[in-house]
Structure formats: structure tokens, C-alpha cells
Design a protein around this motif. Structure first.
Motif, PDB file in Angstrom:
ATOM      1  N   VAL A 143      29.228 -32.102   2.437  1.00  0.00           N
ATOM      2  CA  VAL A 143      30.593 -31.596   2.284  1.00  0.00           C
ATOM      3  C   VAL A 143      31.555 -32.767   2.115  1.00  0.00           C
ATOM      4  O   VAL A 143      31.598 -33.673   2.957  1.00  0.00           O
ATOM      5  N   TYR A 144      32.326 -32.728   1.004  1.00  0.00           N
ATOM      6  CA  TYR A 144      33.363 -33.722   0.720  1.00  0.00           C
ATOM      7  C   TYR A 144      34.725 -33.063   0.949  1.00  0.00           C
ATOM      8  O   TYR A 144      34.967 -31.929   0.502  1.00  0.00           O
ATOM      9  N   MET A 145      35.653 -33.774   1.626  1.00  0.00           N
ATOM     10  CA  MET A 145      36.993 -33.252   1.882  1.00  0.00           C
ATOM     11  C   MET A 145      38.038 -34.317   1.573  1.00  0.00           C
ATOM     12  O   MET A 145      37.820 -35.505   1.839  1.00  0.00           O
ATOM     13  N   ARG A 146      39.191 -33.871   1.039  1.00  0.00           N
ATOM     14  CA  ARG A 146      40.327 -34.776   0.844  1.00  0.00           C
ATOM     15  C   ARG A 146      41.584 -33.951   0.596  1.00  0.00           C
ATOM     16  O   ARG A 146      41.517 -32.751   0.291  1.00  0.00           O
ATOM     17  N   VAL A 147      42.727 -34.623   0.725  1.00  0.00           N
ATOM     18  CA  VAL A 147      44.031 -34.028   0.412  1.00  0.00           C
ATOM     19  C   VAL A 147      44.664 -34.895  -0.655  1.00  0.00           C
ATOM     20  O   VAL A 147      44.801 -36.112  -0.478  1.00  0.00           O
ATOM     21  N   ASP A 148      45.061 -34.292  -1.801  1.00  0.00           N
ATOM     22  CA  ASP A 148      45.616 -35.091  -2.895  1.00  0.00           C
ATOM     23  C   ASP A 148      47.085 -35.409  -2.642  1.00  0.00           C
ATOM     24  O   ASP A 148      47.674 -35.020  -1.621  1.00  0.00           O
ATOM     25  N   ASP A 149      47.703 -36.106  -3.599  1.00  0.00           N
ATOM     26  CA  ASP A 149      49.092 -36.552  -3.436  1.00  0.00           C
ATOM     27  C   ASP A 149      50.066 -35.388  -3.323  1.00  0.00           C
ATOM     28  O   ASP A 149      51.149 -35.520  -2.743  1.00  0.00           O
ATOM     29  N   ALA A 150      49.714 -34.254  -3.899  1.00  0.00           N
ATOM     30  CA  ALA A 150      50.594 -33.078  -3.846  1.00  0.00           C
ATOM     31  C   ALA A 150      50.410 -32.274  -2.566  1.00  0.00           C
ATOM     32  O   ALA A 150      51.044 -31.229  -2.385  1.00  0.00           O
ATOM     33  N   GLY A 151      49.533 -32.749  -1.675  1.00  0.00           N
ATOM     34  CA  GLY A 151      49.300 -32.033  -0.430  1.00  0.00           C
ATOM     35  C   GLY A 151      48.283 -30.918  -0.538  1.00  0.00           C
ATOM     36  O   GLY A 151      48.115 -30.143   0.414  1.00  0.00           O
ATOM     37  N   GLU A 152      47.587 -30.807  -1.683  1.00  0.00           N
ATOM     38  CA  GLU A 152      46.585 -29.764  -1.871  1.00  0.00           C
ATOM     39  C   GLU A 152      45.239 -30.261  -1.341  1.00  0.00           C
ATOM     40  O   GLU A 152      44.811 -31.374  -1.648  1.00  0.00           O
ATOM     41  N   GLU A 153      44.569 -29.405  -0.566  1.00  0.00           N
ATOM     42  CA  GLU A 153      43.272 -29.797  -0.009  1.00  0.00           C
ATOM     43  C   GLU A 153      42.150 -29.423  -0.969  1.00  0.00           C
ATOM     44  O   GLU A 153      42.133 -28.304  -1.518  1.00  0.00           O
ATOM     45  N   GLN A 154      41.195 -30.352  -1.156  1.00  0.00           N
ATOM     46  CA  GLN A 154      40.063 -30.145  -2.054  1.00  0.00           C
ATOM     47  C   GLN A 154      38.771 -30.326  -1.285  1.00  0.00           C
ATOM     48  O   GLN A 154      38.636 -31.245  -0.473  1.00  0.00           O
ATOM     49  N   HIS A 155      37.802 -29.447  -1.557  1.00  0.00           N
ATOM     50  CA  HIS A 155      36.476 -29.541  -0.957  1.00  0.00           C
ATOM     51  C   HIS A 155      35.422 -29.511  -2.060  1.00  0.00           C
ATOM     52  O   HIS A 155      35.565 -28.768  -3.048  1.00  0.00           O
ATOM     53  N   LEU A 156      34.372 -30.302  -1.869  1.00  0.00           N
ATOM     54  CA  LEU A 156      33.197 -30.275  -2.737  1.00  0.00           C
ATOM     55  C   LEU A 156      31.987 -30.051  -1.846  1.00  0.00           C
ATOM     56  O   LEU A 156      31.737 -30.817  -0.910  1.00  0.00           O
ATOM     57  N   VAL A 157      31.240 -28.973  -2.102  1.00  0.00           N
ATOM     58  CA  VAL A 157      30.051 -28.638  -1.328  1.00  0.00           C
ATOM     59  C   VAL A 157      28.833 -28.834  -2.220  1.00  0.00           C
ATOM     60  O   VAL A 157      28.723 -28.201  -3.283  1.00  0.00           O
ATOM     61  N   VAL A 158      27.928 -29.708  -1.807  1.00  0.00           N
ATOM     62  CA  VAL A 158      26.718 -30.031  -2.567  1.00  0.00           C
ATOM     63  C   VAL A 158      25.510 -29.571  -1.760  1.00  0.00           C
ATOM     64  O   VAL A 158      25.393 -29.889  -0.571  1.00  0.00           O
TER      65      VAL A 158
END
Length: 592
Positions: A563-578
């Protein structure tokens, strides 16, 4: 013409069949008993048949069977011999068609569109009423005119129903027209029986059946209000009213049977005509006076448990004349065991007036004061805009325009919103294609959601695994709780949705942790050969906004979940599940 012996055989056969079928219903069950007595499919009562009928309903069915059999014995009789002119012949045929409709034809006609049913009845009874005026020897112009007026009111009500079903402008508000139909029907029946008596060709038995028919018709006025107030016994009451209602069919059949002209008395002496005029005027005026109530009269059209209140229609799906009724349903609703907004002691008019007053308030305190004055059992709760919109759309619509939509408009708006949210999400590994993959917005609970599941939905212990995963999500800072075939993945920020990409590989892909705030890898098992993320169901508020694939591409077995997690510059949270096959049960913290 068929012989009397043939008609006697038919009568014995029909009545015997009804009684035998009712007796068989005691052996074969409630569904059979319903069909045998009510002559309609069990589907007409299936909402009351869970676990079988209650005792009052079974008793009512057993009582109704011999009652209906006795009335059928009176209906199935040979037509009286004698000469008939052209109009009388037409009237007899139409009356027998009405009898057939009451006994048999109503069901196949009910399978057709509602507009066809209403059009058929309008045409049939228009012809019968006109022929009544022409064939019956009324002996009084005033009596004939009064009967014609009541016939016209009845036909106007049927026409109003037809216009409503065709979505055409109606003759008047549905509730007002329907309210006048029953008194008009009673008056029309009384006038017709009086006309038959003055004509002289109909027997005393036929006249008695006519008077009884008027009495049964009049019973509908109190029973319409009573039905909605009977939580149990409603079906039993309906069965008995259906049986007693056959009295009207007996009268119609007898009227058709005795149409041939026979000895008729001479004109009534002039001395009796004033009395008849007074009686006709009274019968005409009294039903109209009965409809006029003082404003404070508690006219209870819709109670909290009325049948018409079970369906919750959107504002945009209702016609203007139906919106007040929708508010009354909500105002008296006790759904979920909560007390109603207004007490049943208030009239419809009073509740509607209080509702419009609530629309003009500027806060909960003002609403509480109004509800307290109205005698509400829950004044502190106030009133919600999705209830008030039905009585003041012009006010509520300015602040909540979405409440004015129809069901179709709401579904279209929701679909457009989900599509817009999905379009904002991008695949963070566009050049690394999985065997299966998907990218969508994942919608969380607005009031705080611990995260989303990657799970085996077909595992027999799926619910238990999900509960255990939720308990373990706070065991460490990885934001991942794992239990067997379920992994609950949390989120970094206080968000109501996030962009989610899922990918499945046959072997472990490169780690590529650069640009991600947190990367963790855990073990998960698929016991049925499925691993997926829940989707947003129909009418749901939580889940992925697009179909999610099966990530268990190697079938049953153990997999690694990264599981990859981050918050971009616009404050939107992104997840990548492999997800990829792997026997290791280690928990890896790849970043930070």
C-alpha cells in the motif's frame, strides 16, 4: 333462451365450487384459501402472508365463503321472459357485462395498463347511466334530473382518475374529487332505486338489494378513515367488505333480469308529488352538506400507517395536487418507532398550516415554539427541509435546490458527480500495467471513516475477518489492519474521499517508493479465489466509484499486499494498492 333447469345446474355448480374450494383451502394452506374465497391471486395479499394469515383474517375468509356463495346463488339466475325494446335490450347486456366485470373480468382487465381499466369503466357506466335515464319510468322530471346530476358526479370522478393516469390536466384536485365520489354514489343508488320503485316492474327483492347496496356504499365513508387506524385486522375487514360488496352485484343482476315490461301502476296521485320532491331535494343536498366541515374538524386523510404512505416519493415525482398528501404522511409518520411530528388529533388543514409556518422560521428555536404550540411529542427536533419541501418548495428550493429533483434527476446528478470525481483521479504508475487494474475515487463516510477494505467477499468468515482487521488498524502507525482474508487500510488525513488505484501482478513489481509518504507491505489470503475493494452500491454513499477487479489473479492462496499513500499539493489523498502472489507473512515497512 336457456331453460330454467340449465340455469339451476349452473347455480348449483358455481356455488358448490366456491364452497368446496374454501374447504380445500383449510387443507392446502392460506394461499389456496385466499384464492378460493377472494377469487384473486395470492400476490394481492402476500404482504400480509409472512408466516401465514392471522386468526381474524382466517375467520373472515371462512365467514366470507358462505356469504359470497349465497349471494352468487342470487346472481346466477335465468333472465325473466318478456318483451324488450331496443334500449332495454342494450341496458340488459351492459348490466350483465358489469356483473361479469365484478365477478370475473376485473382480473384480466387489471393486468392491462391502469388507463385501459379506467377507460373501460368510464365507457361502460356512461352507457349504463344514460340508458337508466331513458329506460326507467321515473314519473318525475325532478327525480330524473337529480339522478342524472349524481350520475354525472360519479362519471366525473372516474374521468378524473383516467386523466390522472394519462398525465393530463385533471378536473380538480384528486383528494377533493375522491371525497365527493362516495356521497354521490350513495345518492345515485338511492335515486335509481326510487326510480325503479316508481317504474313498477322490479320486485321487492330487487329494491331491497338496491337499498342494501346504497348502505354498503355509505359504509365506505367511515371505513376509509378506519382502515388506516387498524394496525391488525385490516385484511380481515377488507375480506368482509369484499363479500358484502357483492350485494351491489346482486342488485345489478336483478335489475337486468327483471327488465321486461310487466304490469306497472298508474301515475302517482298529485297529492304525493310534493312529498317526493322534498325527499329528492333532501337526498341531493344532504350529501353535499356532509362534505362541508369547519376548519377545525379533524379530517384525517393520511395517518402514520396509511397504505399510501409506505412509498416515499421524491418531490419531483409528484404532481402539485399530491404534495400536500406526501407532507401529511411524513408529519404523521411513526417509522422507526419515533413519535410523529404532529399528533393525530390535528386535522389535515391544521398540519398543513403549521407546516407552512415552519417553512418561514429562521432557526430551530422558532420551529420548536411552533411544534410545541401544535402539541408535538418531539418539538426540539424541529422539521427537516426534505419534509418541508412538499408544502413550500419555493422557500426550501432556494437553499436546497437538490430537493426539488425527481428520482431520475437525482440519479443522473449522482452519476454525474461520481463520474466527475473519478475523472480527477489519475494512475500514479501509468507505465507499469498490471494484469488487472482500476482507478477510481473512493467515497468514505462523511462523519469519519477508518478506511476501506481489501478483502475476500466470498470467504465464509468475511464479516469476522473485517471486524478483526478494524480492531488491528490502530496497533501501529502503518494505517493497515490485517486479519486473514481482510485488510482495512486507513488514510493519512481527515478526508471524505481519496483517489485509489489497484493493480495486480504475477510477480513483485519494483518498490518505487520515491514521492510517496508511506509504503507498507503485508500478507493477505484469499480462500475463495477473490480479493477486491467494495464498490458503491445502488443508493449507497460509501465505496469505490467504479467497478473494482478481482486482484487474486492466481486463485486461492496467499498474496502480498503493498500500500502506497501520499497527499498531493492540492491536499488530495492518493492511494496505490499493489497485489501479487507471495507466501511470506512478514510485515514490511518500506517507507518511511
Amino acid at each position: 333462451m336457456l331453460s330454467d333447469d340449465f340455469w339451476r345446474i349452473i347455480r348449483i355448480g358455481v356455488v358448490g365450487l366456491v364452497l368446496a374450494a374454501a374447504a380445500a383451502g383449510l387443507v392446502f394452506g392460506d394461499a389456496w384459501l385466499w384464492v378460493a374465497v377472494e377469487w384473486s391471486p395470492p400476490a394481492y395479499a402476500e404482504s400480509h402472508m409472512s408466516g401465514g394469515f392471522d386468526t381474524p383474517t382466517i375467520v373472515a375468509l371462512l365467514v366470507a365463503a358462505p356469504v359470497k356463495a349465497a349471494l352468487l346463488w342470487l346472481i346466477v339466475r335465468a333472465p325473466a321472459p318478456g318483451p324488450l325494446d331496443r334500449r332495454a335490450k342494450a341496458l340488459r347486456r351492459l348490466l350483465y357485462l358489469a356483473v361479469a366485470d365484478s365477478l370475473v373480468l376485473w382480473y384480466p382487465i387489471a393486468l392491462l395498463p391502469d388507463a385501459v381499466d379506467s377507460a373501460f369503466r368510464l365507457a361502460l357506466w356512461t352507457a349504463i347511466d344514460v340508458l337508466y335515464l331513458l329506460v326507467i319510468r321515473w314519473r318525475s322530471r325532478m327525480l330524473r334530473a337529480a339522478a342524472g346530476a349524481m350520475f354525472a358526479v360519479e362519471l366525473a370522478g372516474t374521468a378524473n382518475v383516467l386523466l390522472d393516469e394519462l398525465d393530463l390536466p385533471e378536473l380538480g384536485p384528486g383528494g377533493v374529487v375522491e371525497l365527493g365520489l362516495i356521497p354521490a354514489g350513495v345518492a345515485a343508488t338511492i335515486f335509481t332505486v326510487v326510480g325503479q320503485r316508481r317504474d313498477g316492474r322490479w320486485s321487492r327483492g330487487t329494491l331491497v338489494a338496491g337499498w342494501l347496496s346504497a348502505g354498503v356504499y355509505a359504509l365506505l365513508i367511515p371505513l376509509n378513515a378506519l382502515f388506516g387506524r387498524i394496525p391488525g385486522g385490516y385484511l380481515a375487514m377488507l375480506v368482509m367488505m369484499d363479500a358484502v360488496g357483492l350485494v351491489s352485484t346482486v342488485w345489478i343482476a336483478a335489475t337486468a333480469r327483471e327488465l321486461p315490461t310487466q304490469d306497472r301502476p298508474a301515475d302517482l296521485p298529485p297529492a304525493r308529488r310534493p312529498v317526493i320532491r322534498v325527499a329528492v331535494a333532501a337526498v341531493t343536498v344532504l350529501p353535499i352538506i356532509a362534505l362541508v366541515h369547519p376548519e377545525q374538524h379533524a379530517r384525517l386523510t393520511y395517518t402514520g400507517w396509511s397504505m399510501d404512505c409506505y412509498e416515499r416519493h421524491s418531490f419531483g415525482d409528484l404532481k402539485p395536487a399530491e404534495r400536500d398528501a406526501a407532507f401529511l404522511c411524513r408529519a404523521r409518520s411513526t417509522e422507526g418507532g419515533v413519535p410523529p411530528m404532529f399528533p393525530d388529533s390535528l386535522s389535515d388543514q391544521a398540519i398543513l398550516a403549521y407546516g407552512r409556518a415552519l417553512c418561514r422560521t429562521e432557526g430551530r428555536d422558532e420551529q420548536e415554539a411552533i411544534l410545541t404550540r401544535a402539541g408535538s411529542a418531539r418539538p426540539a427536533w424541529g422539521a427537516d427541509p426534505w419534509d418541508l419541501v412538499y408544502v413550500c418548495p419555493q422557500i426550501i428550493g432556494t437553499t436546497h435546490p437538490e430537493l426539488l429533483r425527481s428520482t431520475a434527476e437525482t440519479e443522473a446528478a449522482n452519476a454525474a458527480y461520481i463520474a466527475e470525481k473519478n475523472a480527477k483521479c489519475r494512475d500514479p504508475w501509468p507505465r507499469t500495467k498490471g494484469v488487472v487494474q482500476a482507478t477510481a475515487n473512493y467515497f468514505l463516510f462523511v462523519d469519519g471513516d477508518p478506511g476501506y477494505l481489501v478483502h475476500d467477499p466470498e470467504d465464509e468468515a468475511a464479516d469476522k475477518a473485517a471486524e478483526q482487521a478494524m480492531d488491528r488498524i490502530y496497533d501501529d502507525s502503518t494505517q493497515i489492519g490485517v486479519a486473514g482474508s481482510a485488510a482495512l487500510i486507513g488514510h493519512l488525513g481527515d478526508v471524505v474521499d481519496l483517489c485509489l488505484t489497484v493493480k495486480a501482478f504475477r510477480t513483485a513489481p519494483p518498490q518505487r517508493t520515491a514521492g510517496w509518504y508511506q509504503v507498507n507491505e503485508v500478507s493477505i489470503v484469499s480462500r475463495s479465489g477473490r480479493l477486491t475493494v467494495p464498490e458503491m452500491g445502488e443508493g449507497g454513499e460509501v465505496g469505490a466509484g467504479a467497478p473494482m477487479p478481482n486482484l487474486a489473479i492466481a486463485g486461492k492462496g496467499r498474496y502480498r499486499l503493498r500500500v502506497y499513500m501520499r497527499v498531493d499539493d492540492a491536499g488530495e489523498e492518493q492511494h496505490l494498492v499493489v497485489v501479487f502472489p507471495g507466501a511470506s507473512r512478514k510485515r514490511l515497512n518500506l517507507k518511511p
